[in-house]
Design a protein around this motif. Sequence first.
Motif, PDB file in Angstrom:
ATOM      1  N   TRP A  67       0.836  -1.192  -0.047  1.00 62.86           N
ATOM      2  CA  TRP A  67      -0.102  -0.076  -0.083  1.00 62.86           C
ATOM      3  C   TRP A  67       0.936   1.453  -0.059  1.00 62.86           C
ATOM      4  N   ALA A  68       1.930   1.320   0.561  1.00 65.89           N
ATOM      5  CA  ALA A  68       2.620   2.626   0.705  1.00 65.89           C
ATOM      6  C   ALA A  68       3.307   2.789  -0.720  1.00 65.89           C
ATOM      7  N   LYS A  69       3.469   4.304  -0.913  1.00 70.46           N
ATOM      8  CA  LYS A  69       4.215   4.898  -2.009  1.00 70.46           C
ATOM      9  C   LYS A  69       5.428   4.296  -2.109  1.00 70.46           C
ATOM     10  N   HIS A  70       6.327   4.523  -0.719  1.00 70.80           N
ATOM     11  CA  HIS A  70       7.700   3.859  -0.695  1.00 70.80           C
ATOM     12  C   HIS A  70       7.673   3.500   0.699  1.00 70.80           C
ATOM     13  N   LEU A  71       8.321   2.303   0.720  1.00 72.94           N
ATOM     14  CA  LEU A  71       8.570   1.490   2.168  1.00 72.94           C
ATOM     15  C   LEU A  71      10.228   1.437   2.131  1.00 72.94           C
ATOM     16  N   TYR A  72      10.686   1.794   3.458  1.00 69.64           N
ATOM     17  CA  TYR A  72      12.016   1.624   3.543  1.00 69.64           C
ATOM     18  C   TYR A  72      12.196   0.790   4.844  1.00 69.64           C
ATOM     19  N   VAL A  73      12.911  -0.172   4.609  1.00 75.12           N
ATOM     20  CA  VAL A  73      13.059  -1.480   5.601  1.00 75.12           C
ATOM     21  C   VAL A  73      14.237  -1.182   6.372  1.00 75.12           C
ATOM     22  N   PHE A  74      14.503  -0.712   7.519  1.00 73.11           N
ATOM     23  CA  PHE A  74      15.741  -0.484   8.275  1.00 73.11           C
ATOM     24  C   PHE A  74      16.159  -1.821   8.944  1.00 73.11           C
ATOM     25  N   GLN A  75      17.120  -2.333   8.766  1.00 70.34           N
ATOM     26  CA  GLN A  75      17.675  -3.506   9.296  1.00 70.34           C
ATOM     27  C   GLN A  75      18.749  -3.546  10.036  1.00 70.34           C
ATOM     28  N   ARG A  76      18.930  -3.942  11.391  1.00 69.29           N
ATOM     29  CA  ARG A  76      20.084  -3.982  11.928  1.00 69.29           C
ATOM     30  C   ARG A  76      20.699  -5.615  11.695  1.00 69.29           C
ATOM     31  N   THR A  77      19.836  -6.347  12.079  1.00 67.47           N
ATOM     32  CA  THR A  77      20.276  -7.778  11.908  1.00 67.47           C
ATOM     33  C   THR A  77      18.992  -8.729  11.388  1.00 67.47           C
ATOM     34  N   PRO A  78      19.359  -9.386  10.284  1.00 61.99           N
ATOM     35  CA  PRO A  78      18.242 -10.119   9.411  1.00 61.99           C
ATOM     36  C   PRO A  78      17.775 -11.255   9.956  1.00 61.99           C
ATOM     37  N   SER A  79      16.487 -11.593   9.740  1.00 65.44           N
ATOM     38  CA  SER A  79      15.872 -12.800  10.338  1.00 65.44           C
ATOM     39  C   SER A  79      16.152 -13.860   9.377  1.00 65.44           C
ATOM     40  N   ASP A 139       5.635 -14.372   1.744  1.00 70.18           N
ATOM     41  CA  ASP A 139       5.786 -13.419   1.005  1.00 70.18           C
ATOM     42  C   ASP A 139       6.830 -12.280   1.511  1.00 70.18           C
ATOM     43  N   TYR A 140       7.504 -12.405   2.529  1.00 71.49           N
ATOM     44  CA  TYR A 140       8.476 -11.562   3.023  1.00 71.49           C
ATOM     45  C   TYR A 140       9.471 -11.102   2.018  1.00 71.49           C
ATOM     46  N   LEU A 141      10.209 -12.263   1.633  1.00 68.60           N
ATOM     47  CA  LEU A 141      11.513 -12.175   0.806  1.00 68.60           C
ATOM     48  C   LEU A 141      10.943 -11.692  -0.750  1.00 68.60           C
ATOM     49  N   PRO A 142       9.807 -12.038  -1.323  1.00 64.00           N
ATOM     50  CA  PRO A 142       9.473 -11.499  -2.529  1.00 64.00           C
ATOM     51  C   PRO A 142       9.206  -9.995  -2.493  1.00 64.00           C
ATOM     52  N   THR A 143       8.942  -9.418  -1.349  1.00 65.03           N
ATOM     53  CA  THR A 143       8.742  -7.963  -1.295  1.00 65.03           C
ATOM     54  C   THR A 143       9.741  -7.275  -1.760  1.00 65.03           C
ATOM     55  N   PHE A 144      10.979  -7.724  -1.319  1.00 66.83           N
ATOM     56  CA  PHE A 144      12.086  -6.764  -1.795  1.00 66.83           C
ATOM     57  C   PHE A 144      12.478  -6.861  -3.351  1.00 66.83           C
ATOM     58  N   ASN A 145      11.637  -7.337  -3.908  1.00 65.31           N
ATOM     59  CA  ASN A 145      11.683  -7.319  -5.572  1.00 65.31           C
ATOM     60  C   ASN A 145      10.852  -6.217  -5.904  1.00 65.31           C
ATOM     61  N   GLN A 146      10.085  -5.586  -5.362  1.00 64.51           N
ATOM     62  CA  GLN A 146       9.011  -4.625  -5.477  1.00 64.51           C
ATOM     63  C   GLN A 146       9.952  -3.393  -5.655  1.00 64.51           C
ATOM     64  N   PRO A 147       9.574  -2.456  -6.864  1.00 65.59           N
ATOM     65  CA  PRO A 147      10.238  -1.393  -6.998  1.00 65.59           C
ATOM     66  C   PRO A 147      10.209  -0.046  -5.969  1.00 65.59           C
ATOM     67  N   ASN A 148       8.993  -0.249  -5.286  1.00 63.08           N
ATOM     68  CA  ASN A 148       8.804   0.682  -4.118  1.00 63.08           C
ATOM     69  C   ASN A 148       9.231   0.295  -2.677  1.00 63.08           C
ATOM     70  N   VAL A 149      10.122  -0.686  -2.731  1.00 63.97           N
ATOM     71  CA  VAL A 149      10.501  -1.066  -1.511  1.00 63.97           C
ATOM     72  C   VAL A 149      12.305  -0.894  -1.567  1.00 63.97           C
ATOM     73  N   THR A 150      12.844  -0.302  -0.525  1.00 61.27           N
ATOM     74  CA  THR A 150      14.277  -0.199  -0.284  1.00 61.27           C
ATOM     75  C   THR A 150      14.524  -0.811   1.142  1.00 61.27           C
ATOM     76  N   LEU A 151      15.715  -2.012   0.906  1.00 62.33           N
ATOM     77  CA  LEU A 151      16.359  -2.423   2.213  1.00 62.33           C
ATOM     78  C   LEU A 151      17.399  -1.525   2.792  1.00 62.33           C
ATOM     79  N   VAL A 152      17.354  -1.014   3.855  1.00 62.78           N
ATOM     80  CA  VAL A 152      18.388   0.030   4.125  1.00 62.78           C
ATOM     81  C   VAL A 152      19.199  -0.858   5.523  1.00 62.78           C
ATOM     82  N   ASP A 153      20.337  -1.481   4.975  1.00 59.82           N
ATOM     83  CA  ASP A 153      20.979  -2.425   5.882  1.00 59.82           C
ATOM     84  C   ASP A 153      21.975  -1.313   6.591  1.00 59.82           C
TER      85      ASP A 153
END
Length: 641
Positions: free
Chosen positions: A281-293, A416-430
Motif C-alpha cells: 500500500w505505501a508509496k515507498h517503504l524503507y525497511v531499516f535492518q540491524r540484524t536480518p531474520s 511473502d516477505y522475501l519477494p517483497t524486496f523485488n518490488q520497485p517501491n521497497v528499499t532495504l536499508v541495511d
Amino acid sequence: MELGDGGVATADPVIRQKYTEERNKRLRAEGLGQFLKLADSAQFQYLADDPWVDHVAFNAKPPVLSNGDDIKFLVLGAGWGGLLFSVHLIEAGFNAADIRIVDVAGGFGGTWYWNRYPGLMCDTESYIYMPLLEETGYMPRFKYAYGPELREHANRIAEKWDLTDKALFRTQSRSAQWDDAAKRWIVQLVENRGPTEPKKEIKITAQYLFVASGVLDAPHIPRLPGFEQFKGQHFHTSRWNYDITGGTDTDWMLDKLKDKRVGILGTGATAVQAVPHLAKWAKHLYVFQRTPSSVDVRNQRLTDPDEWATKIAATKGWARARTENFNSWVTNEPNGENLVDDGWCHAPSYFAIWGGRGIIAPEQIPEHVATMHAYDIERAEKIRARTNEVVKDPETADKLKHWYPVWCKRPTFHDDYLPTFNQPNVTLVDTDGRGVDGLTADAVVVNSTPYPIDLLVLSTGFALAVDGGSGSPAQRTNMKISGRDGLDMDDKWVREGMGTLHGAASHSFPNLFFFGAGLAQIGVTANLTYTLDLLASHVATILAEAERRAGGDTSRVTVEPTKAGEDEWVSEIVKRANWFSAVRGCTPGYLTKEGATPANTEEQMKAARSSVWGEGIISFTEVIRAWEAEGELRGFKVESI
C-alpha cells in the motif's frame, strides 16, 4: 552433520568465524541501556493506552469486583495463560463462580488482544498452538491462524467455561500482600474507567493468587538521537494505528498509505509479517535492518475439513498427541510420523535453547557447542540459498541473509516477505549491524544518509530480559508482591536469584502460582501453549489434592513450597544449565540481554538459576507427571488451620 576425528561433531570454521564477526559488529557497550524504559518516557506513554477498548460500554456494566470482596481464585492475566489457569481449575472440580480474572487490557487474548497489525498470525501450527481445540470442538480456518481468529478463540474459551462475566478489564494490579492471620492475599487494583471518569481504587482479598502475565509483553523502544524533533507520525506495532494507515484490525486495506513514504524499524518476526502489507500500500517503504531474520517457507493454507475430520482430529486425545509428537521432532527425539512437519520440525539445532537429553559437564562445553553448530549447518545454508533464489538483486539478497545459528534469534517462516524486496517501491536499508544513526525532523539517518519518511513504524519487539531487575513475576506484572513476613519478591530474587518449585511457586509466598519467570525454571518448546497448559493443569492438580486432604472447610488452606523443595529444584536447574552454553556466542538480542555477560561468579550462578529445564520439554513433562503420580505433593507444605 559432519563428524570429525573420534566421532566428535564439527562445524565449518569459516562459517563460525563469520558468525563471530557479525556478532561483534552488533555488540554495544550500553546493552539493554540502548532501549528506553517506557515509564520514564513521556513521548511513548501512549503505549500504555488501549486503542481497542469501549469505555462507555464497560462503565455501564455492573462491577465484576468491588471494594472489600473476598474471592477464592484471583487470576492476573486474560491471555492463554490466565484462561488455562481458570479452565483447569474448573476441570479439577472448582467452581467458575469462585474465579475472577483481572487484566489491564480491554478483553481476553493477551498478546492477541494487543497485537493487531496487518499480517499477524501464530508462527506455530494453529492446531497445536490454539489451546483447548478438542474441548471446544473448533476447527481453525488456517494452518497458521491469523490474529482475529486467535482473539475469537480466546472469547470462545471464556464463553464455554462461563468466564465472560468473571473478568475485570482495564485494571492494573498494583500490589499483593500476604496476610498470614487471615490466610489471604490483600490485593490493590486500579481500574481505568476512561478519559471522562476518575480511576477507581479497588482493594480485595483472595485465597489463591495466580500471576499469568505474558512472556513478551513490554515493548522495546530504542533510544534514537533526534526522535524528539521528528515531525512525522509514528507508532509501535503492538499499538497499530489504523487511523493513520487506513484499514481495520480485521480488514488490512491500508489505503491511507498510498501517498506516504513509510519506514519500518526492525526486521524480526513482527516485521516479517507486516512488511508485505506495508509494501502493498505505501508509496515507498524503507525497511531499516540491524540484524536480518532467517526466513524459511511458511506454506500457509486453509484447513481441509476432510483432512481435519478423518486424520487430524479423528481420535480422542488427538490434540495432546499431536502436540507431543511436535515436541519430539523439535527436540530431536522423533516419535512416529512427523504430524506437523513444518519448518520447526526441520530445525534440529533449535534445541540448543530448549534443552536436550544429557547433562553437560564444564569440560564438555566446547564439544557440545560444536555439536549444536554442526546440527545447524544444513538448515542455515538452505535458507541462505533460498534467499538468493527468491530475491532478484544479489546485493539485497546478501544483506537479507542471517549469519548466526538458528537458536540465537527466533526463526521466521513466511511466503511473502522475501519477494517483497523485488518490488520497485521497497528499499532495504541495511545498517551493517550498527542500527540507525538517528532521526531528523523528516528522515531516518543511516551512515550519514537521510531517508525521508512521513511515517515511522517501530517494529522493535519486546523485552524478555528485565533491565536491572529481578525478572520475578512481580516485576513482570509491574506490581509489588510481599509474601510471608513481608518478604518482597523482587528483593528475594535479586539477593538469591530465581527460586521456584517446578517453575510454578516460590517459598515464602503461600498460595501464589505463576508460569515460570519469563521462561525460567520450566520446560519450554517452540509451542509455548503446551507449557502453559501443562503447568496450569499441574497447579490445578496440586490445589485439588491439597483441598481434598483438608476436607470440610477449605477456606484457610495454604500451599507453599518448602525451602528444601525449592532448593532441590533450583539445584536440578543449575545442574543442567550448561546445555545452554551455545547461547553465549549469540548475536545480541533478548535472549542475551543485548550481549550483556555476567560480571562475576555470583552473577553467573544467578544466570544459571534462570535457565529453563536443560533436558528439554519431554523430560520436563516426564518429571512433572511422575511427581503427580506419586500423589505426595513432595516439596510442598499444605496447611488448613
